[in-house]
Design a protein around this motif. Sequence first.
Motif, short mmCIF file in Angstrom:
data_model
loop_
_atom_site.label_atom_id
_atom_site.label_comp_id
_atom_site.label_asym_id
_atom_site.label_seq_id
_atom_site.Cartn_x
_atom_site.Cartn_y
_atom_site.Cartn_z
N VAL A 230 8.73 -5.26 2.74
CA VAL A 230 7.77 -5.19 1.64
C VAL A 230 7.87 -6.43 0.76
CG1 VAL A 230 7.16 -3.93 -0.46
CG2 VAL A 230 7.61 -2.68 1.65
N ILE A 234 4.69 -8.38 2.44
CA ILE A 234 3.64 -7.91 1.54
C ILE A 234 3.61 -8.77 0.28
CG2 ILE A 234 2.71 -5.89 0.32
CD1 ILE A 234 2.76 -5.62 3.35
N VAL A 292 1.86 0.54 10.12
CA VAL A 292 2.70 -0.27 9.24
C VAL A 292 2.63 -1.74 9.63
CG1 VAL A 292 5.13 -0.80 8.72
CG2 VAL A 292 4.28 1.54 8.48
N THR A 295 -0.27 -3.46 7.86
CA THR A 295 -0.46 -3.40 6.42
C THR A 295 -0.34 -4.78 5.78
OG1 THR A 295 1.89 -2.88 6.12
CG2 THR A 295 0.36 -1.03 6.21
N ALA A 301 0.82 -0.53 2.02
CA ALA A 301 2.21 -0.38 2.45
C ALA A 301 2.80 0.93 1.93
CB ALA A 301 3.03 -1.56 1.96
#
Length: 402
Positions: A230, A234, A292, A295, A301
């Motif tokens: 993440v 992300i 996932v 994402t 997420a």
Amino acid sequence: MDRSYWRTVSLVTLWQVSASICYYTVFAATPLFRDEFGLSRFAVGLVVTTLTLGYAVFLLPLGALTDRFGERLTLTLGLVGLATGSLLVAGAPTYALLLTAVFILGSLYGTAIPGTNKAVFDRIEPGRQNLAMGIKQVGVTGGSGISALLVTGLAGALFPRAGFLVAAGVGAVVAVVFYVGYSSGGGSGVADYPDFGALLSNRPYVVLTTAGLFLGAALFTTTGYTVLYVEESIGASVAFGGVVLALVQLFGSVGRVLTGWLSDVLPGEPRVRIGSLLVAQSLGSAVMFVVVASTTTERGAAIAFGLLGFFVLGYTGVYYSVMATLVSADEMGGATAGGQLALTSGALVAPPAFGYLADTVGYRASWLFLAALVTVAAGLLVQVVRTQPSVTDPAAADVAEK
């Protein structure tokens, strides 16, 4: 009976929550270790593998000691050891000493499954054990979720490893509470190792534990890399990554309780109904790993990982419930140890492999790798569901009684 039931479930779940807070702090702290020691993603995977190796090496010996001395003593000392291990991780000044500390921490977590499963199967009557197992297993996801918020939150507010100190304090306090509140359980007085010869002759059990290798690989790798993924892919903060990991654990808790309840109330032959739930969770995990991998936003997420948690972290109680339909009652201790060893062994290789793929190809390939693993597990579990128990198999009598 209800008072005794809830007292046992509450104390065992409280123990599991605090033990998991200590153990899973390592998973939540992977980005902190990466930054502090300048680790590659592969080296981060080795931290998770070393933690898991300590768990795997000591699982069977500690299970034997639990049979000999009873779960009250071994769980209490195990939690004191976990608190001590958290302190060692908090103070490790080098990568080598960090690996040593996480190995010690992992080894003491080996008291968890033998002790808590023994408490459930010895002290709770049949017909209520699956729900109790699901609630108890929430302690794992609950503790892990708390550790994620603890480690990532305090890292920004205080200093990077502050969460480990708090985890150690929680473990020490709960160890005292558990020892005082849990009635003394009588051990056998003899520390015997499981009869793996008999278990290995039980084909459905062998297939189930083989599936456990792949399921464990997916579970531990997911918890080990969620925060790091993440943050890096992300573009979110470590604190937000901790929130996402907490969501993974929260939805995993829901999955464990829901499937435990369904295992008790759904009609049909136990092996089929409970095994089918496990197949569905495995296939659901495969789908969510693919999601996932695609994402790109913080909201996406959070949603994708939450749903992934429901499936990939929500299966463990059902895994043991299926196992209980495959072996006789007096084999359950050894079967549980073997099943947990399979889950843990799957996590020895997968995290570094995931990290290597992320380093060389990218995270998308890593998540698809986990999707392939749980798909293989689902195929093996279908064989377990379709296999008919032999009339001479001790498990057949147990299934008939249930």
